[in-house]
Write a protein that holds these residues in place. Sequence first.
Motif, PDB file in Angstrom:
ATOM      1  N   ALA A   1      35.391  51.384 125.694  1.00 26.96           N
ATOM      2  CA  ALA A   1      34.386  52.452 125.779  1.00 26.96           C
ATOM      3  C   ALA A   1      32.997  51.849 125.985  1.00 26.96           C
ATOM      4  N   LEU A   2      32.709  50.737 125.316  1.00 25.06           N
ATOM      5  CA  LEU A   2      31.425  50.067 125.509  1.00 25.06           C
ATOM      6  C   LEU A   2      31.308  49.534 126.938  1.00 25.06           C
ATOM      7  N   LEU A   3      32.408  48.973 127.462  1.00 29.77           N
ATOM      8  CA  LEU A   3      32.428  48.490 128.841  1.00 29.77           C
ATOM      9  C   LEU A   3      32.117  49.634 129.811  1.00 29.77           C
ATOM     10  N   ARG A   4      32.690  50.805 129.561  1.00 30.06           N
ATOM     11  CA  ARG A   4      32.402  51.974 130.410  1.00 30.06           C
ATOM     12  C   ARG A   4      30.906  52.312 130.393  1.00 30.06           C
TER      13      ARG A   4
ATOM     14  N   SER B   1      39.419  49.494 141.846  1.00 27.61           N
ATOM     15  CA  SER B   1      40.770  49.002 142.109  1.00 27.61           C
ATOM     16  C   SER B   1      40.981  47.687 141.354  1.00 27.61           C
ATOM     17  N   ALA B   2      42.166  47.498 140.824  1.00 28.35           N
ATOM     18  CA  ALA B   2      42.475  46.280 140.067  1.00 28.35           C
ATOM     19  C   ALA B   2      42.362  45.016 140.922  1.00 28.35           C
ATOM     20  N   ASP B   3      42.418  45.157 142.246  1.00 24.24           N
ATOM     21  CA  ASP B   3      42.319  43.957 143.082  1.00 24.24           C
ATOM     22  C   ASP B   3      40.901  43.370 143.105  1.00 24.24           C
ATOM     23  N   LEU B   4      39.928  44.071 142.510  1.00 24.11           N
ATOM     24  CA  LEU B   4      38.571  43.531 142.400  1.00 24.11           C
ATOM     25  C   LEU B   4      38.356  42.741 141.113  1.00 24.11           C
ATOM     26  N   LEU B   5      39.373  42.719 140.270  1.00 25.34           N
ATOM     27  CA  LEU B   5      39.258  42.089 138.955  1.00 25.34           C
ATOM     28  C   LEU B   5      40.403  41.105 138.765  1.00 25.34           C
TER      29      LEU B   5
ATOM     30  N   ARG C   1      44.147  43.584 133.122  1.00 27.83           N
ATOM     31  CA  ARG C   1      43.465  43.746 134.410  1.00 27.83           C
ATOM     32  C   ARG C   1      43.367  45.234 134.768  1.00 27.83           C
ATOM     33  N   SER C   2      44.472  45.931 134.657  1.00 31.13           N
ATOM     34  CA  SER C   2      44.492  47.363 134.987  1.00 31.13           C
ATOM     35  C   SER C   2      43.582  48.160 134.066  1.00 31.13           C
ATOM     36  N   ARG C   3      43.627  47.846 132.783  1.00 31.67           N
ATOM     37  CA  ARG C   3      42.839  48.601 131.795  1.00 31.67           C
ATOM     38  C   ARG C   3      41.340  48.421 132.013  1.00 31.67           C
ATOM     39  N   MET C   4      40.919  47.177 132.259  1.00 25.92           N
ATOM     40  CA  MET C   4      39.494  46.940 132.468  1.00 25.92           C
ATOM     41  C   MET C   4      39.033  47.474 133.827  1.00 25.92           C
ATOM     42  N   ALA C   5      39.870  47.375 134.852  1.00 21.55           N
ATOM     43  CA  ALA C   5      39.531  47.943 136.159  1.00 21.55           C
ATOM     44  C   ALA C   5      39.370  49.456 136.046  1.00 21.55           C
TER      45      ALA C   5
END
Length: 158
Positions: A76-79, A124-128, A114-118
């Motif tokens: 939530a903080l990352l968002r 898109s997860a391919d950026l992370l 990766r998916s969760r943070m993306a």
Amino acid sequence: MIRVGQGFDFHPLEAGRKLILGGIEIPHERGLRGHSDADVAAHALSNAILGALGLGDLGRHFPDSDPRYKGADSIALLREVWALARDRGWRLGNADVTIVAQRPKLAPYLDAMRSRMAEALGVSADLLNVKASSPEGLGALGRGDGMASAAIVVLERD
């Protein structure tokens, strides 16, 4: 225009806490100790974004002296951090996150992190990229006293 930021975070491990990394709960006998959920991966990524923006660090925006952030969900903080970038017209070029931990082995959880943070960034997860590294028994991390994470981001805007 391009901006680059780097982030780093380290927390000790403690019995009786859940281990949360990259927004994923990982089975382990100890979790990371901190005012929030102490997710070093999400914290490092947030700090990298704040660095690219020139807006200080996570502690400046969500101080551990503020009871509102006790036990806070780091995703939530990352968002919230990402909203600062997005609202200023920035988009993610790419991000790379490295977690340093002796154990548990993190390979089975990296794709989910990766998916969760993306998802938190709305990209898109391919950026992370998320990867793990072992300290090979060296120092406090090698003894399993804690975990650390480093991140770098590239932000772009026209």
